[in-house]
Scaffold this active site. Structure first.
Site, short mmCIF file in Angstrom:
data_model
loop_
_atom_site.label_atom_id
_atom_site.label_comp_id
_atom_site.label_asym_id
_atom_site.label_seq_id
_atom_site.Cartn_x
_atom_site.Cartn_y
_atom_site.Cartn_z
N GLU A 70 0.96 -1.10 -0.14
CA GLU A 70 0.07 -0.07 0.14
C GLU A 70 0.94 1.41 0.06
OE1 GLU A 70 -2.85 -0.42 3.33
OE2 GLU A 70 -3.59 1.56 2.95
N THR A 99 -9.12 6.11 6.61
CA THR A 99 -10.04 5.80 7.92
C THR A 99 -9.00 5.98 9.19
OG1 THR A 99 -10.78 3.88 6.48
CG2 THR A 99 -11.04 3.64 9.12
P1 ADP Z 1 -9.29 3.83 3.37
O1 ADP Z 1 -8.66 3.39 2.23
O2 ADP Z 1 -8.95 3.48 4.66
O3 ADP Z 1 -10.90 3.20 3.19
P2 ADP Z 1 -9.97 6.37 2.25
O4 ADP Z 1 -8.76 7.31 1.99
O5 ADP Z 1 -10.80 5.81 1.39
O6 ADP Z 1 -9.30 5.24 3.34
O7 ADP Z 1 -11.09 7.35 3.49
C1 ADP Z 1 -11.93 6.90 4.15
C2 ADP Z 1 -12.68 7.97 4.59
O8 ADP Z 1 -13.29 8.64 3.54
C3 ADP Z 1 -13.85 7.54 5.61
O9 ADP Z 1 -13.51 7.43 6.97
C4 ADP Z 1 -14.83 8.85 5.63
O10 ADP Z 1 -14.25 9.98 6.40
C5 ADP Z 1 -14.37 9.58 4.16
N1 ADP Z 1 -15.37 9.27 3.18
C6 ADP Z 1 -15.51 9.92 2.22
N2 ADP Z 1 -16.63 9.62 1.34
C7 ADP Z 1 -17.19 8.79 1.89
C8 ADP Z 1 -18.40 7.93 1.67
N3 ADP Z 1 -19.11 8.03 0.56
N4 ADP Z 1 -18.78 7.08 2.48
C9 ADP Z 1 -17.90 6.79 3.78
N5 ADP Z 1 -16.98 7.35 4.11
C10 ADP Z 1 -16.57 8.33 3.01
#
Ligand code: ADP
Length: 267
Positions: A70, A99
């Site tokens: 990653e 997250t």
């Molecule tokens: P990961 O790779 O850990 O999933 P991301 O960079 O995708 O991380 O970020 C996840 C975060 O994005 C969530 O914790 C939330 O705060 C935000 N987020 C943005 N759009 C959404 C969505 N449509 N649904 C849920 N979370 C979202």
């Protein structure tokens, strides 16, 4: 046709490259089976995966996918975006507010993890729900942007009460620290509570990032991650606080797809 997919804790980010064009899409990680169904329709496609749910996604699809670590994928994606946007940087910090939050130092073509914090997008969602019962991310960030955290957060100037302050009076002294001082004469709206939740995440993420920037003598902090999506308040808090502390923030357009794009480019 090529797919680069970053299957994360909350969201699955996908970059499709076809005929020299790039298409971005994202899905909830709880819908990962639907992503697999879509991929089954393109058995000839080249697929590159990364992220915590990459191995699980591989078990659901017919393609023998390339997999990358990653952090390497994210770095490759960031470098690709910086080149595309003609914003070359050599010594910088990048902070991925997913997250959770992961912080990295880059020196030319090398990245190393410099730290992290559990304050991130997951905290905005979880704390936001505990405070208001709201589960929809878009509604949550829209509401947060309308809030005012002045009655919730204790600023340095509140403590010094007009006296000369040793550090800027506008700095937060204690997130949520003003509540017990104001509770008897104000009511806190859901928007105010959410603004304070976004505030504590933004300020924590920035504090940890600028400590890394100072340690490595870097001028720029590059911020990416889906937590900034539609979340102008988080962006504003992070931007303002980074500048206030003497560093330069840079937000990459489509930066949340860095891992997905990077694993595709590493394939
Ligand atoms: P990961 O790779 O850990 O999933 P991301 O960079 O995708 O991380 O970020 C996840 C975060 O994005 C969530 O914790 C939330 O705060 C935000 N987020 C943005 N759009 C959404 C969505 N449509 N649904 C849920 N979370 C979202």
């Amino acid at each position: 046709m090529k797919f680069g997919i970053d299957a994360g804790g909350t969201l699955v980010k996908m970059v499709k490259e076809e005929n020299n064009q790039r298409f971005y899409s994202k899905y909830l990680s709880t819908e990962i089976e639907e992503v697999a169904e879509m991929l089954k329709q393109f058995p000839e496609a080249e697929v590159a995966l990364t992220g915590g749910k990459a191995t699980y996604l591989q078990s659901l699809i017919p393609q023998e996918a390339f997999q990358s670590i990653e952090f390497d994928a994210t770095f490759k994606g960031i470098q690709t975006f910086l080149k595309q946007y003609q914003h070359p940087l050599e010594n910088y910090i990048f902070t991925n507010v997913g997250t959770g939050t992961s912080i990295h130092h880059v020196e030319r073509d090398k990245q190393e993890r410099a730290g992290g914090t559990g304050a991130g997008g997951g905290m905005i969602q979880g704390l936001g729900y505990l405070l208001t019962g709201e589960t929809d991310f878009e509604r949550l960030v829209t509401l947060a942007a309308q809030g005012d955290r002045d009655n919730i957060d204790l600023k340095v100037k509140h403590i010094y009460k007009g006296d000369k302050t040793p550090i800027p009076g506008e700095l937060t002294a204690a997130n949520f620290g003003r509540v017990l001082h104001t509770k008897d004469h104000v009511t806190y709206s859901d928007a105010d509570k959410l603004a304070a939740a976004v505030g504590v995440v933004g300020e924590t993420v920035t504090t940890v990032s600028i400590h890394a920037a100072r340690e490595f003598n870097a001028e720029y902090v590059v911020y990416i991650g889906s937590s900034f999506l539609g979340n102008d308040l988080l962006k504003e808090v992070v931007m303002r606080y980074t500048v206030l502390r003497g560093f330069r923030p840079y937000f990459i357009e489509n930066g949340e797809y860095s891992g997905a794009l990077g694993t595709l480019k590493l394939m």
